[in-house]
Scaffold this active site. Structure first.
Site, PDB file in Angstrom:
ATOM      1  N   ASN A 178      45.907  31.793  37.566  1.00 31.63           N
ATOM      2  CA  ASN A 178      45.306  30.756  36.728  1.00 31.63           C
ATOM      3  C   ASN A 178      46.147  30.500  35.481  1.00 31.63           C
ATOM      4  OD1 ASN A 178      43.151  29.165  37.194  1.00 31.63           O
ATOM      5  ND2 ASN A 178      41.702  30.380  36.016  1.00 31.63           N
TER       6      ASN A 178
ATOM      7  N   ASP B 120      35.840  34.602  38.998  1.00 29.51           N
ATOM      8  CA  ASP B 120      36.464  35.081  40.241  1.00 29.51           C
ATOM      9  C   ASP B 120      35.635  36.206  40.856  1.00 29.51           C
ATOM     10  OD1 ASP B 120      36.970  37.011  38.398  1.00 29.51           O
ATOM     11  OD2 ASP B 120      39.071  37.309  38.903  1.00 29.51           O
TER      12      ASP B 120
ATOM     13  N   HIS C 284      45.066  25.647  36.469  1.00 34.78           N
ATOM     14  CA  HIS C 284      43.700  25.744  37.001  1.00 34.78           C
ATOM     15  C   HIS C 284      43.536  25.071  38.360  1.00 34.78           C
ATOM     16  CE1 HIS C 284      41.550  27.519  33.506  1.00 34.78           C
ATOM     17  NE2 HIS C 284      42.769  27.320  33.028  1.00 34.78           N
TER      18      HIS C 284
ATOM     19  N   ASP D 268      41.831  26.948  41.200  1.00 36.26           N
ATOM     20  CA  ASP D 268      40.631  26.458  41.893  1.00 36.26           C
ATOM     21  C   ASP D 268      40.820  26.515  43.400  1.00 36.26           C
ATOM     22  OD1 ASP D 268      39.409  26.023  39.554  1.00 36.26           O
ATOM     23  OD2 ASP D 268      39.481  23.839  39.596  1.00 36.26           O
TER      24      ASP D 268
ATOM     25  N   ASP E 158      35.340  41.370  43.037  1.00 40.59           N
ATOM     26  CA  ASP E 158      36.078  40.812  41.887  1.00 40.59           C
ATOM     27  C   ASP E 158      37.543  40.708  42.279  1.00 40.59           C
ATOM     28  OD1 ASP E 158      35.696  40.490  38.666  1.00 40.59           O
ATOM     29  OD2 ASP E 158      37.699  41.194  39.214  1.00 40.59           O
TER      30      ASP E 158
END
Ligand code: C2E
Ligand code: MG
Ligand code: MG
Length: 656
Positions: A272, A307, A277, A281, A264
């Site tokens: 983010n 994530d 985004h 990404d 994680d």
């Protein structure tokens, strides 16, 4: 054009035999009937015939060698062939005309040979109607006509026979040429049909192979859509779980262990939220690439969620899996440089082992997730191996979380109060309100349930209840006193936009003077927005309520906070009192010094012994709290006059 070319090919194919036969026949006629008078003329004739036949032979060789298998222009080649053949016919015709004064045997033989040649021509030259008719006629008609008008009977008979035969041959030449041209046409039509069929077959084959390719592409696309995460190109949940079961079956057969890593990312949410985004990404893609590079096989990796990534490590023992996970954390934590961005994220990794922890694919992911979750709470950017007690802790956490949601309705909460003493007068100045929870016949401590309430969001409701209850209790218990109440407030609660109205409501309902209320803030949860925290504290202070920093020196609290947040009181954490001789004293002195500069009061909590009391008093700590004076108690057992009671003396009397 093609028909014409085929006709030429037929003419040439048949002509070699015709040339040879013509040469043999001419030699036969010249040498078969010796006649001294005309021998020289016959020889000249044979020479002419030989030259013509030689020329035709050369023409035949040229056709055979250079043209027969090519798409030659049939017009000129036809002209050449026709010229050669006509010349041959004329030379033949000249023989009977030049030497027609022969005896009956020679003449008959000549006419028979010419008739045979004419007959042969109808077949051999049938590919060219005009030539065939010309050849058959020219060979016989002139000689036969001359003979028909002769005075001698046998010559007349031969002439008529020749003419009749010529007519038959002309008719036969017409028929044969019709047949040949039809055959050529049909043959070519067949060839066309075959070609068309071949083309169509090829087209069908091409269409089929295109179709196959399309079906293949579609199948791949469908596979991708249902198995591959479009952003990272890694396996999605479904595909990974299928593969994981295959790995498990293999491990069972070959008796080896499997490590499952649950990764994680740390700090991804901030990227983010703050950078958008698109950048988020990109970071996910680059992270996926790094994981894939470190693992060396994309088939063993999955993007589990936002994530979160999974990695399966077949045939690896627990210690090696931990080592690998640590190197993966290091690799993910390297900064990213792209499009003028220099970003970094890190990762916390939980590991569960097959078959040690479980033999179920879904379960192993849950266990690795649990290990990651537990580790994230204690220390991010590191690795944790699953253990059974972790599972129990998490299940208890879940139970408490669910229980907390109903605790107020089920009246499971009550307050305890612990006095804070003025060390100079020995009098109680404030009671700290401490929440107690009776849940399933067990007393659950606030140290355990408050963090759960903070984590799962119930802290706001619980905190509001505490504020109201504590204000109400103290207002009712000590209506005439100025004794205050210290209420613990979580930073999460304080940061709520409606916090001010909550506290106002509690003050109004209890009718307690704001000056009698202290809020104790513990920074167990780091306040990301310090200016908002400062603003909220200011708002509270504007109401006349005082604010303390609790457990000072631990968690996220620091000296700079003390200066920036503008609090009224500092509560030194009890660990410094406990470790007074091991550095605690220096910290207490430093805190006292700074607090004095900033105009803050200082409280020392966790005073348990006479010695601690004496030391802290001598250092000048004005307010003290701890078991040495009193333990937290329910409201009903508190003395009705707090200022009058010297708790310390009472405890001393009890000890005696
Ligand atoms: P805290 O605010 O620092 O409260 C003091 C804690 O120390 C209390 O534990 C108290 O019982 C304990 N204590 C007091 N004197 C001594 C002593 O001499 N020796 C030792 N060893 N301990 C002493 P408690 O009640 O278990 O509370 C633990 C923590 O839970 C509190 O620490 C506070 O941070 C939190 N808490 C309690 N009630 C509430 C609440 O209503 N709201 C919030 N947000 N937090 C609360
Ligand atoms: Mg406190
Ligand atoms: Mg404390």
């Amino acid at each position: 054009m093609r028909n014409q070319r085929d006709a030429v090919n037929i003419l040439y194919a048949n002509s070699s035999g015709g040339i040879v036969i013509s040469f043999i026949a001419s030699c036969g006629l010249v040498f078969g009937f010796p006649n001294e008078k005309i021998e020289a003329y016959k020889t000249i004739w044979l020479a002419v015939m030989t030259v013509v036949l030689l020329a035709r032979s050369i023409d035949w060789i040229v056709w055979k060698k250079y043209l027969s298998d090519t798409s030659f222009d049939p017009t000129t080649v036809t002209r050449r062939f026709v010229a050669g053949s006509m010349l041959t016919a004329l030379v033949w015709s000249s023989f009977s005309l030049l030497f027609y004064a022969m005896d009956i045997i020679e003449l008959s033989s000549t006419i028979i040979i010419l008739a045979a040649m004419a007959g042969g021509a109808t077949t051999v030259l049938s590919a060219n109607r005009k030539l065939s008719i010309f050849y058959s006629s020219v060979l016989l008609v002139p000689a036969s006509s001359v003979l028909a008008f002769s005075s001698q009977d046998f010559q007349q008979v031969l002439g008529y026979l020749g003419l009749m035969f010529s007519l038959v041959m002309i008719f036969s030449a017409i028929k044969a040429s019709e047949f040949t041209s039809r055959a050529v046409k049909i043959n070519n039509e067949n060839a066309d049909l075959l070609l068309q069929m071949e083309n169509e077959k090829q087209a069908v084959q091409e269409a089929n192979s295109n179709l196959e390719e399309k079906v293949k592409q579609r199948t791949e696309k469908i596979y991708e859509l249902s198995n591959i995460d479009p952003l990272t190109g890694l396996f999605n949940r479904k595909a990974f779980l299928t593969d994981l079961n295959v790995f498990f079956a293999d491990a069972l057969k070959n008796n080896f262990s499997i490590g499952l890593l649950f990764i994680d990312l740390d700090g991804f949410k901030q990227i983010n939220d703050t950078l958008g985004h698109t950048i988020g990404d990109k970071v996910l893609q680059l992270t996926a690439e790094r994981i894939a590079k470190t693992v060396g096989n994309k088939q063993k990796i999955c993007r589990w969620g936002g994530d979160e990534f999974l990695v399966v490590l077949p045939d690896l023992e627990a210690d090696k899996a931990s080592q690998f996970a640590s190197s993966l954390v290091g690799c993910i934590s390297e900064p990213f440089h792209f499009d003028n961005n220099h970003l970094s994220v890190s990762a916390t990794v939980g590991i569960a082992m097959y078959p040690e922890h479980t033999v179920d694919a879904d379960e192993i992911i849950r266990l690795a997730d649990t290990a990651m979750f537990v580790q994230k709470k204690t220390q991010k950017s590191s690795v944790r191996m699953f253990s059974q007690d972790m599972k129990e802790a998490l299940s208890r956490e879940q139970t408490l979380k669910d229980g907390l949601a109903l605790a107020i309705d089920h009246k499971q909460f009550h307050m305890n109060y612990q006095p804070i003493i003025n060390s100079e007068t020995g009098k109680v100045v404030t009671y700290e309100a401490l929440l107690r929870w009776r849940f399933q016949d067990e007393s659950v401590g606030p140290d355990e349930f408050i963090p759960i309430a903070e984590q799962y969001g119930s802290i706001n409701i619980v905190g509001s209840w505490v504020l109201q209850q504590a204000c109400q209790d103290i207002a009712q218990k000590f209506p005439e006193s100025d004794c205050g109440v210290s209420i613990n407030v979580s930073v999460i609660q304080l940061m709520q936009p409606n916090f001010l109205s909550v506290i106002n409501h509690a003050l109004k309902e209890s009718n307690l003077a704001p000056s009698r209320v202290h809020l104790e803030i513990t920074e167990s949860v780091f306040a990301e927005n310090l200016s908002l925290l400062k603003f909220q504290i200011q708002q509270v202070q504007n109401l006349g309520v005082r604010v303390s920093i609790d457990d000072f020196g631990t968690g996220f609290s620091s000296l700079s906070h003390l200066q920036n947040l503008g609090v009224n009181t500092v509560k030194i954490d009890r660990s410094f009192i406990r470790d007074f001789d091991k550095g605690g004293q220096a910290i207490i002195q430093a805190t006292l010094h700074i607090a004095k500069q900033l105009g803050c009061e200082v409280v020392a909590e966790g005073v348990e012994t006479e010695e601690q009391y004496q030391c802290l008093s001598s250092l000048g700590v004005k307010f003290l709290q701890g078991y040495y004076f009193a333990k937290p108690k329910t409201l009903d057992v508190l003395p009705s006059e707090p200022g009058e009671t010297d708790e310390r003396k009472r405890i001393q009397a009890n000890h005696a």
